[in-house]
Design a protein around this motif. Structure first.
Motif, PDB file in Angstrom:
ATOM      1  N   TYR A 121       0.812  -1.153   0.194  1.00  5.63           N
ATOM      2  CA  TYR A 121      -0.078  -0.010   0.007  1.00  5.63           C
ATOM      3  C   TYR A 121       0.890   1.079  -0.081  1.00  5.63           C
ATOM      4  O   TYR A 121       1.512   1.715   1.075  1.00  5.63           O
ATOM      5  N   TYR A 122       0.963   1.822  -1.133  1.00  7.30           N
ATOM      6  CA  TYR A 122       1.934   2.884  -1.421  1.00  7.30           C
ATOM      7  C   TYR A 122       1.661   4.233  -0.242  1.00  7.30           C
ATOM      8  O   TYR A 122       2.651   4.709   0.215  1.00  7.30           O
ATOM      9  N   ASP A 123       0.291   4.617  -0.276  1.00  7.65           N
ATOM     10  CA  ASP A 123       0.147   5.685   0.501  1.00  7.65           C
ATOM     11  C   ASP A 123       0.368   5.473   1.859  1.00  7.65           C
ATOM     12  O   ASP A 123       0.925   6.479   2.604  1.00  7.65           O
ATOM     13  N   PHE A 124       0.292   4.253   2.384  1.00  7.02           N
ATOM     14  CA  PHE A 124       0.522   3.922   4.040  1.00  7.02           C
ATOM     15  C   PHE A 124       1.918   4.050   4.126  1.00  7.02           C
ATOM     16  O   PHE A 124       2.631   4.520   5.024  1.00  7.02           O
ATOM     17  N   ALA A 125       3.021   3.242   3.138  1.00  2.00           N
ATOM     18  CA  ALA A 125       4.374   3.463   3.138  1.00  2.00           C
ATOM     19  C   ALA A 125       4.765   4.904   3.187  1.00  2.00           C
ATOM     20  O   ALA A 125       5.676   5.179   4.070  1.00  2.00           O
ATOM     21  N   ARG A 126       4.437   5.551   2.295  1.00  2.00           N
ATOM     22  CA  ARG A 126       4.752   7.043   2.305  1.00  2.00           C
ATOM     23  C   ARG A 126       4.542   7.939   3.478  1.00  2.00           C
ATOM     24  O   ARG A 126       5.318   8.573   3.941  1.00  2.00           O
ATOM     25  N   VAL A 150       4.669   6.677   6.580  1.00  2.00           N
ATOM     26  CA  VAL A 150       5.482   6.385   7.670  1.00  2.00           C
ATOM     27  C   VAL A 150       6.980   6.152   7.492  1.00  2.00           C
ATOM     28  O   VAL A 150       7.480   6.339   8.377  1.00  2.00           O
ATOM     29  N   ALA A 151       7.391   6.212   6.237  1.00  2.00           N
ATOM     30  CA  ALA A 151       8.714   5.908   5.994  1.00  2.00           C
ATOM     31  C   ALA A 151       9.534   7.152   6.038  1.00  2.00           C
ATOM     32  O   ALA A 151       9.251   8.100   5.608  1.00  2.00           O
ATOM     33  N   ASP A 152      10.629   6.907   6.674  1.00  2.00           N
ATOM     34  CA  ASP A 152      11.695   7.766   6.706  1.00  2.00           C
ATOM     35  C   ASP A 152      12.537   7.676   5.615  1.00  2.00           C
ATOM     36  O   ASP A 152      13.300   8.796   5.097  1.00  2.00           O
ATOM     37  N   ASP A 153      12.809   6.394   5.059  1.00  2.00           N
ATOM     38  CA  ASP A 153      13.703   6.208   4.012  1.00  2.00           C
ATOM     39  C   ASP A 153      13.031   4.987   3.482  1.00  2.00           C
ATOM     40  O   ASP A 153      12.127   4.304   3.888  1.00  2.00           O
ATOM     41  N   TYR A 154      13.121   4.664   2.018  1.00  2.00           N
ATOM     42  CA  TYR A 154      12.425   3.857   1.260  1.00  2.00           C
ATOM     43  C   TYR A 154      13.707   3.014   0.255  1.00  2.00           C
ATOM     44  O   TYR A 154      14.690   3.433   0.149  1.00  2.00           O
ATOM     45  N   VAL A 155      13.314   1.731   0.075  1.00  2.00           N
ATOM     46  CA  VAL A 155      14.082   0.807  -0.688  1.00  2.00           C
ATOM     47  C   VAL A 155      13.375  -0.036  -1.716  1.00  2.00           C
ATOM     48  O   VAL A 155      12.202  -0.459  -1.319  1.00  2.00           O
ATOM     49  N   LYS A 198      16.210   1.315  -6.733  1.00  2.12           N
ATOM     50  CA  LYS A 198      16.047   2.855  -6.298  1.00  2.12           C
ATOM     51  C   LYS A 198      16.046   2.715  -4.660  1.00  2.12           C
ATOM     52  O   LYS A 198      15.480   1.803  -4.126  1.00  2.12           O
ATOM     53  N   ALA A 199      16.567   3.902  -3.993  1.00  2.00           N
ATOM     54  CA  ALA A 199      16.605   4.221  -2.729  1.00  2.00           C
ATOM     55  C   ALA A 199      16.642   5.669  -2.405  1.00  2.00           C
ATOM     56  O   ALA A 199      16.981   6.344  -3.072  1.00  2.00           O
ATOM     57  N   GLY A 200      16.204   5.899  -1.074  1.00  2.00           N
ATOM     58  CA  GLY A 200      16.095   7.325  -0.961  1.00  2.00           C
ATOM     59  C   GLY A 200      15.189   7.895   0.378  1.00  2.00           C
ATOM     60  O   GLY A 200      14.973   6.869   0.888  1.00  2.00           O
ATOM     61  N   ARG A 201      15.140   9.066   0.410  1.00  2.00           N
ATOM     62  CA  ARG A 201      14.286   9.435   1.721  1.00  2.00           C
ATOM     63  C   ARG A 201      12.643   9.373   1.491  1.00  2.00           C
ATOM     64  O   ARG A 201      12.183   9.610   0.260  1.00  2.00           O
ATOM     65  N   GLY A 202      12.001   8.972   2.593  1.00  2.00           N
ATOM     66  CA  GLY A 202      10.830   8.634   2.443  1.00  2.00           C
ATOM     67  C   GLY A 202       9.844  10.088   1.866  1.00  2.00           C
ATOM     68  O   GLY A 202       8.774   9.875   1.176  1.00  2.00           O
ATOM     69  N   SER A 237      10.824  12.109  -0.152  1.00  2.00           N
ATOM     70  CA  SER A 237      10.903  12.171  -1.530  1.00  2.00           C
ATOM     71  C   SER A 237      10.244  11.130  -2.455  1.00  2.00           C
ATOM     72  O   SER A 237      10.569  11.142  -3.814  1.00  2.00           O
ATOM     73  N   MET A 238       9.486  10.243  -2.053  1.00  2.00           N
ATOM     74  CA  MET A 238       8.989   8.965  -2.750  1.00  2.00           C
ATOM     75  C   MET A 238       8.147   9.650  -3.815  1.00  2.00           C
ATOM     76  O   MET A 238       8.144   9.055  -5.043  1.00  2.00           O
ATOM     77  N   ASP A 239       7.509  10.636  -3.610  1.00  2.00           N
ATOM     78  CA  ASP A 239       6.485  11.119  -4.899  1.00  2.00           C
ATOM     79  C   ASP A 239       7.358  11.645  -5.710  1.00  2.00           C
ATOM     80  O   ASP A 239       7.358  11.434  -7.135  1.00  2.00           O
ATOM     81  N   GLU A 240       8.425  12.588  -5.517  1.00  2.00           N
ATOM     82  CA  GLU A 240       9.263  13.316  -6.391  1.00  2.00           C
ATOM     83  C   GLU A 240      10.248  12.303  -7.010  1.00  2.00           C
ATOM     84  O   GLU A 240      10.337  12.463  -8.211  1.00  2.00           O
ATOM     85  N   ASP A 241      10.398  11.212  -6.550  1.00  2.00           N
ATOM     86  CA  ASP A 241      11.215  10.286  -7.321  1.00  2.00           C
ATOM     87  C   ASP A 241      10.414   9.362  -8.041  1.00  2.00           C
ATOM     88  O   ASP A 241      11.036   8.395  -8.600  1.00  2.00           O
ATOM     89  N   ASP A 242       8.990   9.159  -7.923  1.00  2.00           N
ATOM     90  CA  ASP A 242       8.208   8.817  -8.745  1.00  2.00           C
ATOM     91  C   ASP A 242       8.254   7.130  -8.549  1.00  2.00           C
ATOM     92  O   ASP A 242       8.503   6.304  -9.360  1.00  2.00           O
ATOM     93  N   VAL A 243       8.296   7.021  -7.162  1.00  2.00           N
ATOM     94  CA  VAL A 243       8.480   5.544  -6.561  1.00  2.00           C
ATOM     95  C   VAL A 243       7.249   4.711  -6.841  1.00  2.00           C
ATOM     96  O   VAL A 243       7.572   3.452  -7.287  1.00  2.00           O
ATOM     97  N   ALA A 244       6.204   5.386  -7.114  1.00  2.00           N
ATOM     98  CA  ALA A 244       4.958   4.283  -7.549  1.00  2.00           C
ATOM     99  C   ALA A 244       5.043   3.912  -8.920  1.00  2.00           C
ATOM    100  O   ALA A 244       4.507   3.005  -9.143  1.00  2.00           O
ATOM    101  N   ALA A 245       5.844   4.386  -9.798  1.00  2.00           N
ATOM    102  CA  ALA A 245       5.982   3.876 -11.051  1.00  2.00           C
ATOM    103  C   ALA A 245       6.730   2.582 -11.092  1.00  2.00           C
ATOM    104  O   ALA A 245       6.654   1.766 -12.009  1.00  2.00           O
ATOM    105  N   PHE A 246       7.636   2.274 -10.016  1.00  2.00           N
ATOM    106  CA  PHE A 246       8.159   0.898  -9.927  1.00  2.00           C
ATOM    107  C   PHE A 246       7.404  -0.089  -9.247  1.00  2.00           C
ATOM    108  O   PHE A 246       7.706  -1.331  -9.259  1.00  2.00           O
TER     109      PHE A 246
END
Length: 231
Positions: free
Chosen positions: A192-197, A199-204, A213-217, A219-228
């Protein structure tokens, strides 16, 4: 860092399930592991807690190498695990599910820890004497998390805690994670992307057993994590 995973590989026979996975989980933070079905997320968690053996690589917990340690020693070293599907003791009461862990770890103040768990999830106190199998799916998920917390983990590992859970309890679990990550590290696998976004401080992000891909929570929208995560 509290948990360090370095160049971790894992094989199912000749198939490579994890391919050089590396990341850190910092103290008092939540790291979300994301990816499509079959990306290797659950395999990663099971390798971290010792259900599956690592082929190569290193797992360090609070500076201690636990790569080859059996599951029970990893638990005693501070890894708490809530598997997908919860796996509570359905024939035992809510209280017995939690008391088993408290007695096994022999903490000096079990009553304090028990009170902390019930404060976090009040429904567990209300249903203390009810069979675990009689609880709803969401209540069982809260029990599974509470049981893991009874080991007082340094890192709490959650495998898809919102799967099949009603929205009100999803919110309760989100609130609990926000509260807990000030006291321990949390490693969260979540579809569940919205849930992860939230609460996450970081993502992998994993894909076919690799970190893509990895980065700060934040930045998930900016990094277009949902596309993955789309099929």
């Amino acid at each position: 860092m509290l948990l360090n995973v370095s160049q971790l590989t894992q094989h199912y026979g000749s198939a490579l399930a994890l391919d050089g996975v590396s990341f850190n989980v910092e103290k008092d933070s939540c790291t979300a592991i994301l990816g499509r079905n079959g990306a290797g997320k659950t395999t990663l968690l099971q390798t971290l807690v010792g259900v599956m053996p690592a082929t190569t690589g290193k797992i360090s917990l609070d500076g201690k190498d636990v790569t080859t340690a059996p599951s029970h020693k990893r638990a005693r070293s501070g890894l708490g695990y809530v598997p997908q599907g919860r796996e509570i003791f359905s024939d035992l009461s809510v209280g017995q599910n939690i008391e088993i862990v408290l007695r096994n770890h022999r903490f000096s103040e079990p009553d304090t820890l028990r009170d902390e768990i019930v404060t976090l999830f009040p429904v567990l106190g209300e249903m203390w004497k009810r069979r675990g199998g009689d609880l709803s799916g969401g209540q069982q998920q809260q029990l599974a998390i509470g049981r893991a917390l009874a080991s007082r983990p340094k890192v709490l590992i959650l495998d898809e805690p919102t799967e099949g859970i009603q929205p009100s309890i999803v919110q309760a679990i989100e609130d609990a994670i926000r509260d807990l990550k000030g006291r321990m590290a949390i490693l969260l696998v979540e579809q569940y992307y919205d849930f992860a976004r939230s609460v996450a401080d970081d993502y992998v992000v994993l894909d076919r057993g690799r970190v893509v891909k990895a980065g700060r929570g934040a930045s998930m929208d900016e990094d277009d994590v949902a596309a993955f995560l789309t099929v």
